[in-house]
Each structure stands twice: as structure tokens, then as C-alpha cells.
Motif scaffolding. Structure first.
Motif, PDB file in Angstrom:
ATOM      1  N   GLN A  10      -3.465   7.208   2.013  1.00  0.00           N
ATOM      2  CA  GLN A  10      -2.162   6.935   1.398  1.00  0.00           C
ATOM      3  C   GLN A  10      -1.423   5.927   2.274  1.00  0.00           C
ATOM      4  N   GLY A  11      -1.055   4.804   1.670  1.00  0.00           N
ATOM      5  CA  GLY A  11      -0.461   3.720   2.456  1.00  0.00           C
ATOM      6  C   GLY A  11      -1.520   2.774   3.010  1.00  0.00           C
ATOM      7  N   MET A  12      -2.689   2.739   2.394  1.00  0.00           N
ATOM      8  CA  MET A  12      -3.789   1.918   2.915  1.00  0.00           C
ATOM      9  C   MET A  12      -3.465   0.434   2.939  1.00  0.00           C
ATOM     10  N   THR A  13      -2.673  -0.041   1.981  1.00  0.00           N
ATOM     11  CA  THR A  13      -2.447  -1.483   1.863  1.00  0.00           C
ATOM     12  C   THR A  13      -1.358  -2.000   2.790  1.00  0.00           C
ATOM     13  N   GLY A  14      -0.692  -1.126   3.544  1.00  0.00           N
ATOM     14  CA  GLY A  14       0.248  -1.577   4.569  1.00  0.00           C
ATOM     15  C   GLY A  14      -0.502  -2.063   5.798  1.00  0.00           C
ATOM     16  N   SER A  15       0.203  -2.665   6.742  1.00  0.00           N
ATOM     17  CA  SER A  15      -0.462  -3.262   7.902  1.00  0.00           C
ATOM     18  C   SER A  15      -1.199  -2.222   8.733  1.00  0.00           C
ATOM     19  N   GLU A  16      -0.565  -1.082   9.021  1.00  0.00           N
ATOM     20  CA  GLU A  16      -1.225  -0.044   9.808  1.00  0.00           C
ATOM     21  C   GLU A  16      -2.368   0.600   9.019  1.00  0.00           C
ATOM     22  N   GLY A  17      -2.129   0.834   7.739  1.00  0.00           N
ATOM     23  CA  GLY A  17      -3.164   1.417   6.910  1.00  0.00           C
ATOM     24  C   GLY A  17      -4.398   0.538   6.834  1.00  0.00           C
ATOM     25  N   MET A  18      -4.196  -0.768   6.702  1.00  0.00           N
ATOM     26  CA  MET A  18      -5.325  -1.695   6.636  1.00  0.00           C
ATOM     27  C   MET A  18      -6.093  -1.707   7.946  1.00  0.00           C
ATOM     28  N   ARG A  19      -5.366  -1.800   9.056  1.00  0.00           N
ATOM     29  CA  ARG A  19      -6.020  -1.885  10.364  1.00  0.00           C
ATOM     30  C   ARG A  19      -6.888  -0.655  10.632  1.00  0.00           C
ATOM     31  N   HIS A  20      -6.311   0.512  10.378  1.00  0.00           N
ATOM     32  CA  HIS A  20      -7.026   1.725  10.735  1.00  0.00           C
ATOM     33  C   HIS A  20      -8.055   2.131   9.677  1.00  0.00           C
ATOM     34  N   THR A  21      -7.877   1.718   8.438  1.00  0.00           N
ATOM     35  CA  THR A  21      -8.931   1.932   7.449  1.00  0.00           C
ATOM     36  C   THR A  21     -10.183   1.169   7.848  1.00  0.00           C
ATOM     37  N   ARG A  22      -9.990  -0.056   8.319  1.00  0.00           N
ATOM     38  CA  ARG A  22     -11.139  -0.846   8.776  1.00  0.00           C
ATOM     39  C   ARG A  22     -11.854  -0.143   9.931  1.00  0.00           C
ATOM     40  N   MET A  38     -11.756   3.129  10.623  1.00  0.00           N
ATOM     41  CA  MET A  38     -12.394   4.356  10.135  1.00  0.00           C
ATOM     42  C   MET A  38     -13.706   4.044   9.430  1.00  0.00           C
ATOM     43  N   LEU A  39     -13.724   3.003   8.629  1.00  0.00           N
ATOM     44  CA  LEU A  39     -14.956   2.609   7.958  1.00  0.00           C
ATOM     45  C   LEU A  39     -16.045   2.260   8.978  1.00  0.00           C
ATOM     46  N   ALA A  40     -15.665   1.558  10.026  1.00  0.00           N
ATOM     47  CA  ALA A  40     -16.625   1.173  11.057  1.00  0.00           C
ATOM     48  C   ALA A  40     -17.194   2.395  11.769  1.00  0.00           C
ATOM     49  N   ALA A  41     -16.425   3.491  11.795  1.00  0.00           N
ATOM     50  CA  ALA A  41     -16.884   4.722  12.437  1.00  0.00           C
ATOM     51  C   ALA A  41     -17.744   5.572  11.520  1.00  0.00           C
ATOM     52  N   GLY A  42     -17.929   5.123  10.272  1.00  0.00           N
ATOM     53  CA  GLY A  42     -18.780   5.853   9.348  1.00  0.00           C
ATOM     54  C   GLY A  42     -18.058   6.770   8.392  1.00  0.00           C
ATOM     55  N   THR A  43     -16.724   6.739   8.400  1.00  0.00           N
ATOM     56  CA  THR A  43     -15.950   7.593   7.500  1.00  0.00           C
ATOM     57  C   THR A  43     -16.185   7.200   6.042  1.00  0.00           C
ATOM     58  N   ARG A  44     -16.342   8.210   5.188  1.00  0.00           N
ATOM     59  CA  ARG A  44     -16.543   7.958   3.754  1.00  0.00           C
ATOM     60  C   ARG A  44     -15.174   7.798   3.089  1.00  0.00           C
ATOM     61  N   ILE A  45     -14.629   6.600   3.148  1.00  0.00           N
ATOM     62  CA  ILE A  45     -13.337   6.329   2.510  1.00  0.00           C
ATOM     63  C   ILE A  45     -13.588   5.953   1.060  1.00  0.00           C
ATOM     64  N   VAL A  46     -13.015   6.749   0.174  1.00  0.00           N
ATOM     65  CA  VAL A  46     -13.297   6.576  -1.245  1.00  0.00           C
ATOM     66  C   VAL A  46     -12.146   5.924  -2.005  1.00  0.00           C
ATOM     67  N   GLY A  47     -11.051   5.611  -1.308  1.00  0.00           N
ATOM     68  CA  GLY A  47      -9.951   4.940  -1.990  1.00  0.00           C
ATOM     69  C   GLY A  47      -8.681   4.926  -1.176  1.00  0.00           C
ATOM     70  N   GLY A  48      -7.773   4.061  -1.576  1.00  0.00           N
ATOM     71  CA  GLY A  48      -6.423   4.041  -1.051  1.00  0.00           C
ATOM     72  C   GLY A  48      -5.459   4.425  -2.152  1.00  0.00           C
ATOM     73  N   VAL A  49      -4.208   4.707  -1.763  1.00  0.00           N
ATOM     74  CA  VAL A  49      -3.194   5.073  -2.748  1.00  0.00           C
ATOM     75  C   VAL A  49      -1.960   4.204  -2.541  1.00  0.00           C
ATOM     76  N   ASN A  50      -1.587   3.476  -3.589  1.00  0.00           N
ATOM     77  CA  ASN A  50      -0.354   2.695  -3.619  1.00  0.00           C
ATOM     78  C   ASN A  50      -0.023   2.441  -5.085  1.00  0.00           C
ATOM     79  N   PRO A  51       0.993   3.127  -5.625  1.00  0.00           N
ATOM     80  CA  PRO A  51       1.302   2.989  -7.055  1.00  0.00           C
ATOM     81  C   PRO A  51       1.547   1.546  -7.492  1.00  0.00           C
ATOM     82  N   ARG A  52       2.064   0.719  -6.593  1.00  0.00           N
ATOM     83  CA  ARG A  52       2.367  -0.667  -6.961  1.00  0.00           C
ATOM     84  C   ARG A  52       1.122  -1.552  -7.009  1.00  0.00           C
ATOM     85  N   LYS A  53       0.026  -1.085  -6.418  1.00  0.00           N
ATOM     86  CA  LYS A  53      -1.200  -1.888  -6.396  1.00  0.00           C
ATOM     87  C   LYS A  53      -2.367  -1.171  -7.062  1.00  0.00           C
TER      88      LYS A  53
END
Length: 295
Positions: A14-26, A28-43
Motif C-alpha cells: 500500500q503506497g507502492m507508487t510513492g518514492s519510499e514505496g518504489m524504493r523498498h518494493t524494488r 523487496m523484490l530483489a530479496a525474493g519477496t513475492r510481491i503481487v501488487g501495489g495499492v493506489n486508488p488514483r493509479k
């Protein structure tokens, strides 16, 4: 094994498309986390390309669950909206909400913790680094490269930076899971919750507990260890040199008179049979000593 977070965990941000969300999603993905989506009603309906992985953006947590079966959410939503974000996740029954956001008002934290608990959603945080099960999944902001492998230690900590330091000091042994519970006055998952989970985890041989001045969480943890924990526990308490009456770093780290002091916490833990280090490095040495003795 691990507690709370495994290789099968399916994570929404939740909040993936913000600056902190983007940085840390990247990260987490590099660590092998199964990220299946972000949440942002505007996007909603868009995708984010993380070079080697395209992650869809949903309009709500419910959409993320319906589309991809998410069972964990990591919250990077700004403080004014964090309460609503956690409540939304709890409303749709997500089992685990990891709230990274700092600066959330205490009355908001109290409200969403109670709301989530009533609906069966475990909250970790707020104002926490999240949790990592090395080699399996990483939900939050813990640098994955400081814990190079799975191992035999379970760690629960109020402090993010001390989590990182102890993980680095003990990297050759490795961890089942390291959980940063956060240092705010009100947190969703406590030392006692993690002690209970690590006690039940067959792969965790020793538990490291990191506390700090303020409140009585460590004293309550000591009582729980005496009554319910059979595995060895090693602890470190931050704040022996903190001046009385001053808030130090975390909102919950304030000492008034003899209440909440590092010395009082150390005495309570030692009375429960816990080895308490005077520095993080000494704490790591105590862990090595206890593991050797157990073998």
C-alpha cells in the motif's frame, strides 16, 4: 521454518507508487519477496516496471486479494492516511499488516490496532523496519544483504538500526526470522508475541531480544520468559546512558525516575535467566557462547 512470513507469503504494497514505496518494493523484490501488487486508488489499472518484474497496481486491498491472493500488506502510506489503510486491510481479512510509516498519531495507532485485532489481522509496527525470513521473504525496509542466509536464531527488536547491527554481527549463524516491532508507545506485535512464536518454531534454537528504555515491555517479556519460554534468550537493552526525562529517538523511549530504565530492564531479564549484553558486540558473543553450550 519461520514466523509470520515465509516463501509462500504473497505481498501487497500500500503506497507502492510513492518514492519510499518504489524504493523498498524494488529491494523487496530483489530479496525474493513475492510481491503481487501495489495499492493506489488514483493509479488503479496501471503497472509498474521494476526492470525484471512488472507489478500491477490495484484500487483497493480487496482487488489485490481477489486478483492475486495476497495475504500480507506492507504499508508505506503517509501518516494522515495510515489509519484508513490498515483498517481497509483488516476489513477484508488480510492476516498480516506491516506498517512502516512513522509519525502516526498515537490515537490513530490505538484505533487501528484494536480494529485490526478484532478482525484477526496481525499488525507489525507502526514505525518499524518490518520483518525478514532470510532466503524466503522480506516485508519492509530491512536490508536483505546483512542477513546472508537462513539460520538458527530468532530476533525480535524495538530498534531498526540495532536489528541491522545484530543481524550483521550474527550473519554467519543466520536467522529463522528477524522482526522489528517498532519503538512507538503503541505497537501491534509485542516482544511476547514473538517470543511465543519463536518458542513454537522448531527451527529457532535461540532468541535474541532487543529492547530499549521506556515503558515496561521488557519487564513483561521477562515474566513471560520465566513462565513460558524454554529456549535460551539473549538480550540487549539500549539506553543505559540516556538522561532522565528525555525522549530518545523513539516516541516510546522516555524514562521517568526509576521507571523504564535500562538497568531495571536488565535486572528483570537476568532474573528470568536471560543473558544481557552491555553492547551489541558483547551480545553477539553471548549468543555464540549460548549456542555452543546448547550443542
Amino acid at each position: 521454518m519461520a514466523i509470520y512470513l515465509t516463501k509462500d507469503s504473497r505481498v501487497l504494497v500500500q503506497g507502492m507508487t510513492g518514492s519510499e514505496g518504489m524504493r523498498h518494493t524494488r529491494r523487496m523484490l530483489a530479496a525474493g519477496t513475492r510481491i503481487v501488487g501495489g495499492v493506489n486508488p488514483r493509479k488503479a489499472g496501471t503497472d509498474v516496471d521494476f526492470t525484471d518484474r512488472v507489478v500491477p497496481v490495484f484500487g483497493s486491498v480487496r482487488e489485490g486479494i481477489d486478483a492475486n491472493g495476497a495475504d500480507v500488506t506492507v504499508v508505506f502510506v503517509p501518516p494522515p492516511f495510515a489509519k484508513a489503510a490498515v483498517m481497509e486491510a483488516a476489513d477484508v481479512g488480510i492476516p498480516l499488516a506491516v506498517v512502516i510509516t512513522e509519525g502516526i498519531p498515537v490515537h490513530d495507532a490505538v484505533a487501528f490496532q484494536a480494529y485490526a485485532a478484532a478482525r484477526g489481522t496481525r499488525v507489525i509496527g507502526p514505525n518499524c523496519p518490518g520483518l525478514i525470513s532470510p532466503g524466503q521473504s522480506n516485508a519492509g525496509i530491512i536490508p536483505a544483504d546483512i542477513a546472508t542466509r537462513p539460520g538458527r536464531i530468532g530476533l525480535v527488536s524495538k530498534s531498526g538500526t540495532l536489528t541491522y547491527q545484530l543481524m550483521h554481527e550474527l550473519r554467519d549463524i543466520g536467522f529463522t526470522t528477524a522482526v522489528g516491532i517498532g519503538g512507538d508507545p503503541v505497537v501491534g506485535t509485542t516482544h511476547i508475541d514473538c517470543l511465543t512464536a519463536f518458542e513454537a518454531d522448531p527451527d529457532t534454537e535461540l532468541i535474541v531480544l532487543i529492547g530499549e528504555i521506556g515503558g515496561d515491555a521488557e519487564e513483561r517479556a521477562a515474566a513471560h520468559i520465566t513462565a513460558h519460554v524454554t529456549k535460551p534468550v539473549v538480550a540487549y537493552i539500549a539506553g543505559f546512558t540516556a538522561p532522565e526525562g528525555k525522549t530518545m529517538g523513539h516516541a516510546g523511549a522516555i524514562v521517568s525516575g526509576s521507571s523504564g530504565t535500562a538497568e531495571a530492564k536488565k535486572k528483570a531479564l537476568e532474573a528470568a535467566g536471560v543473558a544481557v549484553g552491555s553492547t551489541p558486540t558483547e551480545t553477539a558473543r553471548l549468543v555464540l557462547k549460548r549456542l555452543t553450550a546448547e550443542r
